[in-house]
Design a protein around this motif. Structure first.
Motif, PDB file in Angstrom:
ATOM      1  N   GLY A   2      56.747  35.386 -46.645  1.00 64.76           N
ATOM      2  CA  GLY A   2      57.638  36.291 -45.754  1.00 64.76           C
ATOM      3  C   GLY A   2      57.439  35.486 -44.388  1.00 64.76           C
ATOM      4  N   THR A  23      58.167  39.807 -35.354  1.00 57.59           N
ATOM      5  CA  THR A  23      58.641  41.063 -36.148  1.00 57.59           C
ATOM      6  C   THR A  23      58.428  39.516 -37.709  1.00 57.59           C
ATOM      7  OG1 THR A  23      60.011  42.291 -35.758  1.00 57.59           O
ATOM      8  CG2 THR A  23      59.343  42.034 -37.331  1.00 57.59           C
ATOM      9  N   PHE A  24      57.220  40.536 -38.153  1.00 57.33           N
ATOM     10  CA  PHE A  24      56.998  39.282 -39.870  1.00 57.33           C
ATOM     11  C   PHE A  24      57.392  40.726 -41.545  1.00 57.33           C
ATOM     12  CE2 PHE A  24      54.603  37.402 -42.299  1.00 57.33           C
ATOM     13  CZ  PHE A  24      54.304  38.391 -44.100  1.00 57.33           C
ATOM     14  N   SER A  25      58.177  39.986 -41.427  1.00 61.03           N
ATOM     15  CA  SER A  25      59.238  40.444 -42.838  1.00 61.03           C
ATOM     16  C   SER A  25      58.870  40.019 -44.102  1.00 61.03           C
ATOM     17  CB  SER A  25      61.082  39.661 -42.907  1.00 61.03           C
ATOM     18  OG  SER A  25      60.583  38.547 -42.665  1.00 61.03           O
ATOM     19  N   SER A  27      55.062  42.000 -47.092  1.00 65.62           N
ATOM     20  CA  SER A  27      54.212  42.502 -47.438  1.00 65.62           C
ATOM     21  C   SER A  27      52.652  42.588 -46.580  1.00 65.62           C
ATOM     22  CB  SER A  27      54.207  42.634 -48.562  1.00 65.62           C
ATOM     23  OG  SER A  27      53.139  41.153 -49.158  1.00 65.62           O
ATOM     24  N   ILE A  28      52.286  42.918 -46.141  1.00 65.83           N
ATOM     25  CA  ILE A  28      51.176  42.806 -45.518  1.00 65.83           C
ATOM     26  C   ILE A  28      50.290  44.190 -45.873  1.00 65.83           C
ATOM     27  CG2 ILE A  28      50.061  42.917 -43.552  1.00 65.83           C
ATOM     28  CD1 ILE A  28      52.438  42.926 -41.446  1.00 65.83           C
ATOM     29  N   THR A  34      46.540  38.554 -35.827  1.00 64.02           N
ATOM     30  CA  THR A  34      47.813  38.579 -35.965  1.00 64.02           C
ATOM     31  C   THR A  34      47.652  38.401 -33.888  1.00 64.02           C
ATOM     32  OG1 THR A  34      47.605  40.964 -34.881  1.00 64.02           O
ATOM     33  CG2 THR A  34      48.652  40.111 -37.314  1.00 64.02           C
ATOM     34  N   SER A  76      53.639  45.192 -38.331  1.00 60.34           N
ATOM     35  CA  SER A  76      54.046  44.059 -38.535  1.00 60.34           C
ATOM     36  C   SER A  76      55.437  43.363 -36.992  1.00 60.34           C
ATOM     37  CB  SER A  76      55.514  44.627 -39.612  1.00 60.34           C
ATOM     38  OG  SER A  76      56.407  44.928 -39.031  1.00 60.34           O
ATOM     39  N   THR A  77      55.144  44.735 -36.345  1.00 58.76           N
ATOM     40  CA  THR A  77      55.617  43.618 -35.042  1.00 58.76           C
ATOM     41  C   THR A  77      54.441  43.792 -33.809  1.00 58.76           C
ATOM     42  OG1 THR A  77      57.702  44.763 -36.269  1.00 58.76           O
ATOM     43  CG2 THR A  77      57.401  44.070 -33.138  1.00 58.76           C
ATOM     44  N   PHE A  97      50.632  35.386 -38.043  1.00 60.00           N
ATOM     45  CA  PHE A  97      49.920  36.062 -38.639  1.00 60.00           C
ATOM     46  C   PHE A  97      48.849  36.092 -39.578  1.00 60.00           C
ATOM     47  CE2 PHE A  97      52.484  40.436 -38.247  1.00 60.00           C
ATOM     48  CZ  PHE A  97      53.490  39.809 -37.086  1.00 60.00           C
TER      49      PHE A  97
END
Length: 115
Positions: A2, A23-25, A27-28, A34, A76-77, A97
């Motif tokens: 990520g 934004t985290f790109s 899988s979470i 965070t 994720s954002t 994150f």
């Protein structure tokens, strides 16, 4: 695994407002925490705000009452709304994150408060 990307920084006048996005790109699966941090010139990194694993939101002392942090449903954002900015808010703001599969930091984004 990520990547974290921040956006929205820039130059703002004292008393103004600014909104940062992060934004985290990737899988979470499980979130440990965070949050937003900042590092002013010549100072140590300090907490702006953090979501704990339970979803509790805590603010750092220096921004409490002037900032609002939120996130989307997917978590994720994150958004950092800053109001009544002061010159001492000038710093590089970074997003973190801390997940079950790694601890991810963005490169940081400059916020400058100056007239």
């Amino acid at each position: 695994q990520g990547q974290v990307v921040e956006s929205g920084g820039g130059l703002v006048q004292p008393g103004g407002s600014l909104k940062l996005n992060c934004t985290f790109s990737g899988s979470i699966n499980e979130i440990y925490a965070t949050g937003w941090y900042r590092r002013a010139p010549g100072k140590q990194r300090e907490l702006v705000a953090i979501f704990t694993s339970s979803g509790t939101l805590n603010y750092g002392n220096s921004v409490r009452g002037r900032c609002t942090v939120s996130r989307d449903n997917a978590k994720s954002t994150m958004f950092l709304q800053m109001n009544n900015l002061k010159p001492e808010d000038t710093a590089v703001y970074s997003c973190n994150f801390w997940l079950s599969h790694g601890n991810y930091w963005g490169q940081g984004i400059q916020v400058t408060v100056s007239s």
